[in-house]
Structures are given as structure tokens and as C-alpha cells.
Design a protein around this motif. Sequence first.
Motif, PDB file in Angstrom:
ATOM      1  N   GLY A   1       0.806  -1.209   0.000  1.00 45.57           N
ATOM      2  CA  GLY A   1       0.000   0.000   0.000  1.00 45.57           C
ATOM      3  C   GLY A   1       0.838   1.257   0.000  1.00 45.57           C
ATOM      4  N   GLY A   2       1.915   1.258   0.772  1.00 45.96           N
ATOM      5  CA  GLY A   2       2.806   2.423   0.796  1.00 45.96           C
ATOM      6  C   GLY A   2       3.445   2.668  -0.558  1.00 45.96           C
ATOM      7  N   GLN A   3       3.867   1.614  -1.212  1.00 44.21           N
ATOM      8  CA  GLN A   3       4.497   1.754  -2.520  1.00 44.21           C
ATOM      9  C   GLN A   3       3.501   2.241  -3.558  1.00 44.21           C
ATOM     10  OE1 GLN A   3       7.283  -1.351  -3.662  1.00 44.21           O
ATOM     11  NE2 GLN A   3       6.569  -1.261  -5.790  1.00 44.21           N
ATOM     12  N   LEU A   4       2.270   1.715  -3.500  1.00 40.84           N
ATOM     13  CA  LEU A   4       1.241   2.143  -4.451  1.00 40.84           C
ATOM     14  C   LEU A   4       0.868   3.608  -4.227  1.00 40.84           C
ATOM     15  CD1 LEU A   4      -1.019  -1.039  -4.396  1.00 40.84           C
ATOM     16  CD2 LEU A   4       0.378  -0.237  -6.313  1.00 40.84           C
ATOM     17  N   PHE A   5       0.830   4.048  -2.991  1.00 40.31           N
ATOM     18  CA  PHE A   5       0.517   5.450  -2.700  1.00 40.31           C
ATOM     19  C   PHE A   5       1.595   6.370  -3.278  1.00 40.31           C
ATOM     20  CE2 PHE A   5       1.241   9.065   0.254  1.00 40.31           C
ATOM     21  CZ  PHE A   5       0.101   9.792  -0.062  1.00 40.31           C
ATOM     22  N   VAL A   6       2.849   5.984  -3.134  1.00 39.39           N
ATOM     23  CA  VAL A   6       3.941   6.797  -3.659  1.00 39.39           C
ATOM     24  C   VAL A   6       3.837   6.942  -5.174  1.00 39.39           C
ATOM     25  CG1 VAL A   6       6.451   6.859  -3.996  1.00 39.39           C
ATOM     26  CG2 VAL A   6       5.514   6.282  -1.764  1.00 39.39           C
TER      27      VAL A   6
ATOM     28  N   SER B   1      -5.539  -1.832   6.909  1.00 38.66           N
ATOM     29  CA  SER B   1      -5.254  -0.566   7.589  1.00 38.66           C
ATOM     30  C   SER B   1      -6.092   0.497   6.911  1.00 38.66           C
ATOM     31  CB  SER B   1      -3.771  -0.193   7.496  1.00 38.66           C
ATOM     32  OG  SER B   1      -3.577   1.158   7.893  1.00 38.66           O
ATOM     33  N   ASP B   2      -6.931   1.173   7.661  1.00 40.30           N
ATOM     34  CA  ASP B   2      -7.787   2.191   7.058  1.00 40.30           C
ATOM     35  C   ASP B   2      -6.965   3.323   6.455  1.00 40.30           C
ATOM     36  OD1 ASP B   2     -10.528   1.442   7.210  1.00 40.30           O
ATOM     37  OD2 ASP B   2     -10.437   1.654   9.384  1.00 40.30           O
ATOM     38  N   VAL B   3      -5.919   3.749   7.154  1.00 39.28           N
ATOM     39  CA  VAL B   3      -5.105   4.859   6.657  1.00 39.28           C
ATOM     40  C   VAL B   3      -4.381   4.452   5.369  1.00 39.28           C
ATOM     41  CG1 VAL B   3      -3.101   6.310   7.140  1.00 39.28           C
ATOM     42  CG2 VAL B   3      -4.822   5.944   8.907  1.00 39.28           C
ATOM     43  N   ILE B   4      -3.691   3.313   5.384  1.00 39.38           N
ATOM     44  CA  ILE B   4      -2.918   2.877   4.221  1.00 39.38           C
ATOM     45  C   ILE B   4      -3.840   2.545   3.052  1.00 39.38           C
ATOM     46  CG2 ILE B   4      -1.365   1.099   3.346  1.00 39.38           C
ATOM     47  CD1 ILE B   4      -0.151   0.943   6.148  1.00 39.38           C
ATOM     48  N   ASP B   5      -4.938   1.848   3.324  1.00 44.63           N
ATOM     49  CA  ASP B   5      -5.865   1.476   2.258  1.00 44.63           C
ATOM     50  C   ASP B   5      -6.472   2.713   1.609  1.00 44.63           C
ATOM     51  OD1 ASP B   5      -7.598  -1.197   1.372  1.00 44.63           O
ATOM     52  OD2 ASP B   5      -8.734   0.674   1.221  1.00 44.63           O
ATOM     53  N   THR B   6      -6.907   3.671   2.424  1.00 45.64           N
ATOM     54  CA  THR B   6      -7.515   4.882   1.880  1.00 45.64           C
ATOM     55  C   THR B   6      -6.505   5.699   1.091  1.00 45.64           C
ATOM     56  OG1 THR B   6      -9.062   4.976   3.747  1.00 45.64           O
ATOM     57  CG2 THR B   6      -8.770   6.994   2.470  1.00 45.64           C
ATOM     58  N   ALA B   7      -5.277   5.815   1.603  1.00 51.70           N
ATOM     59  CA  ALA B   7      -4.244   6.582   0.902  1.00 51.70           C
ATOM     60  C   ALA B   7      -3.913   5.956  -0.440  1.00 51.70           C
ATOM     61  CB  ALA B   7      -2.991   6.671   1.771  1.00 51.70           C
ATOM     62  N   ALA B   8      -3.772   4.633  -0.489  1.00 43.02           N
ATOM     63  CA  ALA B   8      -3.441   3.962  -1.748  1.00 43.02           C
ATOM     64  C   ALA B   8      -4.621   3.967  -2.712  1.00 43.02           C
ATOM     65  CB  ALA B   8      -3.004   2.526  -1.467  1.00 43.02           C
ATOM     66  N   ARG B   9      -5.836   3.927  -2.183  1.00 48.82           N
ATOM     67  CA  ARG B   9      -7.023   3.797  -3.035  1.00 48.82           C
ATOM     68  C   ARG B   9      -7.531   5.151  -3.510  1.00 48.82           C
ATOM     69  NH1 ARG B   9      -9.894  -0.946  -3.158  1.00 48.82           N
ATOM     70  NH2 ARG B   9      -8.924  -1.577  -1.194  1.00 48.82           N
ATOM     71  N   ARG B  10      -7.536   6.163  -2.652  1.00 46.65           N
ATOM     72  CA  ARG B  10      -8.078   7.465  -3.025  1.00 46.65           C
ATOM     73  C   ARG B  10      -7.072   8.602  -2.844  1.00 46.65           C
ATOM     74  NH1 ARG B  10     -12.372   4.900  -0.547  1.00 46.65           N
ATOM     75  NH2 ARG B  10     -12.370   6.113   1.398  1.00 46.65           N
ATOM     76  N   GLY B  11      -5.820   8.246  -2.616  1.00 46.92           N
ATOM     77  CA  GLY B  11      -4.754   9.228  -2.600  1.00 46.92           C
ATOM     78  C   GLY B  11      -4.832  10.209  -1.447  1.00 46.92           C
ATOM     79  N   SER B  12      -4.104  11.308  -1.588  1.00 45.16           N
ATOM     80  CA  SER B  12      -4.050  12.319  -0.527  1.00 45.16           C
ATOM     81  C   SER B  12      -5.414  12.933  -0.260  1.00 45.16           C
ATOM     82  CB  SER B  12      -3.051  13.415  -0.903  1.00 45.16           C
ATOM     83  OG  SER B  12      -1.754  12.887  -1.056  1.00 45.16           O
ATOM     84  N   LEU B  13      -6.220  13.096  -1.308  1.00 42.14           N
ATOM     85  CA  LEU B  13      -7.561  13.652  -1.105  1.00 42.14           C
ATOM     86  C   LEU B  13      -8.400  12.725  -0.231  1.00 42.14           C
ATOM     87  CD1 LEU B  13      -8.482  15.080  -4.640  1.00 42.14           C
ATOM     88  CD2 LEU B  13      -7.803  16.330  -2.584  1.00 42.14           C
ATOM     89  N   GLY B  14      -8.340  11.435  -0.516  1.00 41.16           N
ATOM     90  CA  GLY B  14      -9.075  10.484   0.309  1.00 41.16           C
ATOM     91  C   GLY B  14      -8.557  10.457   1.732  1.00 41.16           C
ATOM     92  N   LEU B  15      -7.243  10.567   1.882  1.00 43.59           N
ATOM     93  CA  LEU B  15      -6.657  10.557   3.216  1.00 43.59           C
ATOM     94  C   LEU B  15      -7.119  11.761   4.028  1.00 43.59           C
ATOM     95  CD1 LEU B  15      -4.741   9.091   5.123  1.00 43.59           C
ATOM     96  CD2 LEU B  15      -2.840  10.389   4.118  1.00 43.59           C
ATOM     97  N   VAL B  16      -7.229  12.912   3.387  1.00 50.58           N
ATOM     98  CA  VAL B  16      -7.722  14.110   4.076  1.00 50.58           C
ATOM     99  C   VAL B  16      -9.149  13.901   4.562  1.00 50.58           C
ATOM    100  CG1 VAL B  16      -8.408  16.520   3.743  1.00 50.58           C
ATOM    101  CG2 VAL B  16      -6.178  15.738   2.929  1.00 50.58           C
ATOM    102  N   THR B  17     -10.009  13.317   3.713  1.00 45.44           N
ATOM    103  CA  THR B  17     -11.398  13.089   4.139  1.00 45.44           C
ATOM    104  C   THR B  17     -11.464  12.093   5.300  1.00 45.44           C
ATOM    105  OG1 THR B  17     -11.788  11.282   2.547  1.00 45.44           O
ATOM    106  CG2 THR B  17     -12.228  13.532   1.806  1.00 45.44           C
ATOM    107  N   LEU B  18     -10.566  11.097   5.303  1.00 40.84           N
ATOM    108  CA  LEU B  18     -10.537  10.143   6.405  1.00 40.84           C
ATOM    109  C   LEU B  18     -10.111  10.827   7.699  1.00 40.84           C
ATOM    110  CD1 LEU B  18     -10.683   7.227   7.523  1.00 40.84           C
ATOM    111  CD2 LEU B  18      -8.282   6.959   6.834  1.00 40.84           C
TER     112      LEU B  18
END
Length: 426
Positions: free
Chosen positions: A282-287, A324-341
Motif C-alpha cells: 500500500g505504501g508503494q502504491l501510494f507513492v 489498515s484504514d489509513v494505508i488502504d484509503t491513501a493507496a485507493r483514493r490518494g491524498s484527497l481520500g486521506l484528508v477526508t478520512l
Amino acid sequence: MITLNRVWVFLFAALLIVVPWGYAAIALLALGSLVIWVALNPRRLTCFRSLDKDDIGLCLVLLLFGGLWLLDVARTGHWPVGQGNQGAGLPFWPLFAAALLVSLRLHPVTPRVLWAAVSVGALGAGSIALYERLILGHARAANGMNAIPFGNLSLLLGALSLMGALWCLRGPSVQQRVLLVVALSGGLAGMVGSLLSGTRGGWLAAPLLLWVIYRAARGVLPLKLLNRLAAGVLIVVTVIVVMPQSGVRERVALAVSNVDDYWTQDVRGTSVGLRLEMWRAGGQLFVERPLLGWGEGALEAARDNQVREGAFHSGISRYDQLHSDVIDTAARRGSLGLVTLLLLYGVPIWLFCKRTRVPGAGAEIRLVAAAGMMVSVAFIDFGLTQSMLRDARGLSGYLGLLIICWAVLKQCQSPPIAAALSREGG
């Protein structure tokens, strides 16, 4: 409508992890009753102006989280899956929660309904866990669902029950003494349900939740009595932990062994090892796609491509989330999704926390505010090792308990908005 809301609130929390599909059926019935009420009483919509900026802010956070999720589904053409294909409607739940929050603000329920509901729910969860482990001989209590959300929600319901017990200690009435017994029993049953589920991530949250309860109790109980009760709770939990039948020691030892094997021997196919692999993936996909992420469906495809290339263990392809909600959301919906979470977590904590610090706030307000804060804090902890918000009961449980605590808190703070409705006639 007030009576209906009391029924919906009680049934939702009491049946959340006890009855299959109860979490969805009750929420949809509550939403349906709101739609009917609006259709039959269009003139009463003027009372929506009674909502304050905090109500509106919380609704906007819910709409933002659900709206971005729906946009993500639209751009990829894939819906969440979830266990047993129960995840398809997940993006709509935050939108439903915003509507039900308004309903509960217009027709509020009392703290007694909240405490009774969570206590009955915790008692049900603990009873099911004891039956499955001691009678049926199951390795982990789960009530036909994923054992992780079952254990996590059981723990949270138990912790909220203990907060309800503190509320009961404020008054000497017979009704409150009966509720006190139910709440204390629910608190113990909820912890038992969590322990017997074998949910290690939830056990990390237990000390934090007990600390929140201890802090809230300092304004209700004499310190000496509080310390004695806290010691009693710790003794009971310790006894359960050391009992061989609970399986807690074996699960903890296995986790420690998995971590050691992962780092020292590159053994990646264990329970903990697969989690670490999913987090790395997930971390690699987010990057690679930090702004918008990969999206529903596309995340799994990108992950599986990396697995085929040998970058990660093949076992992670069995899962539809990254644990992991944080990692999954970041990889799936990027920084915008992470902000909403982060807003979904942080805004409720801020709203509840500031009400615990209001000068002159009574014990009732502080206890309900602490309970609401506990819901968000618990899910932050749960979400470290499991994507709770991609589980149907997990997401509905978080949103439902959150808006119920908020509506009850606002009812305690000021005269119910429902009084304004009655003055407008009909």
C-alpha cells in the motif's frame, strides 16, 4: 417521530453485531421513517434552521467522505466488495448517516436510551462469544462474521456500557440502579467478547479506552472508590487473559513469533507477515499515485501485478483491503481520500473534546462527550491493523454510534429542537 427514533437507536446498537443484517435493516428503516415524516410534514422543514454550525460541519464531513468515495467508484466502475459481498453500498452509508444525524437532532433521544442500547448490545456479543467458544468449541468467536470487527465492536460496546454505568451512578432512582447492573454486566461482557474473538488489534485499544473511562469517572466518583473499581476491572481482565480457554496468551505469542520470523527469516506468509506485506504494498502504491490513488478495483489489480513480479507474497491477493484504514484509503483514493478520512476521525474528536472542557459543564454532558470521543479514538486504533471502514458492520457501527452520541450530547446541552416543532403546530 421521537418515539420512533428511540426505537431505531436502541435496536441499532443492541443488534449491531448480534443479528445478521440488523445493522443495515434498522438504519434503512430509520431513513425510511425520516423520508415519510418529511413528505407528510413539509412545513416543518423550517426547523432545519435550528441546526448549528457544528451540526452542519459534521454533516459536511460525512458528505465529503461519502461523496469522494462515490466519485472514486464512478471513475473506476468498481464498487467495494466486502465480506459476503456486503460492501457494495458502503459509499452511501456516510450520506445516510448525515441524513439520520439531522433526524436525531430534530427528534432527539435521551442518554438513557443510548446507555441501555449499548449495554444490551454488549451483553449479546459477550453471550454469543461465550457460547461459541465454550459450547461450540470455535477457535474464535465471530457470530458468523469476520472475527476482527466482531471483537472490536464488542470491545467498544463494552467500553460505552461502562461509561453508561458512570452515568447511572449520578442518581439514586430504581430505574438507574437497574440500568447500572445492566451496564456493568455489559461492560464485562463486551470485554469478554473481544478477548474470546482473538482480535489482537482491539486488545491494543483496550488500555486506551479504559483510560478514557477512568478520566471521565474522576468527575463522578470519589478518587479512592474509583481506584478500587479500576483495580477490580484490571484483575478481572487479567484473570480472563491468563485462562488457557481464552486463547489470549497463545495469540499474543504467535504474533510476536510472526514478527520475528518476518524480520529475521523473511517468512512472509504468516498472519502478521501478510499484514506487513500489505502495508508495504500500500505504501508503494501510494507513492506511485499520491494525489488521487488507484481507485476501487484498480488498487487490487495494481497490487496483484506487483505480486506476479515477485515484489510481495502471493497471500495478500486473497484480500480485498490492505488491513489498515489509513494505508488502504491513501493507496485507493490518494491524498484527497486521506484528508477526508482524517476529517472523519478528527472533526468529531474535536467537537466532543471541546464540550468536555466547557466551564460549568455537568457530569452528564462530560460523560456523553467522552463517549462520543471514545468512538472515534477506538476506530483510529482499530483501523491501524484492519480496514474497519471497509467492513459493512464496521462502517455502519462507527457512523451510527458517532451520530447517536452527538445527538444525545446536543440534547443534553440545550432544549430539544423537537420543542420548536410542537410550537409550530402539528
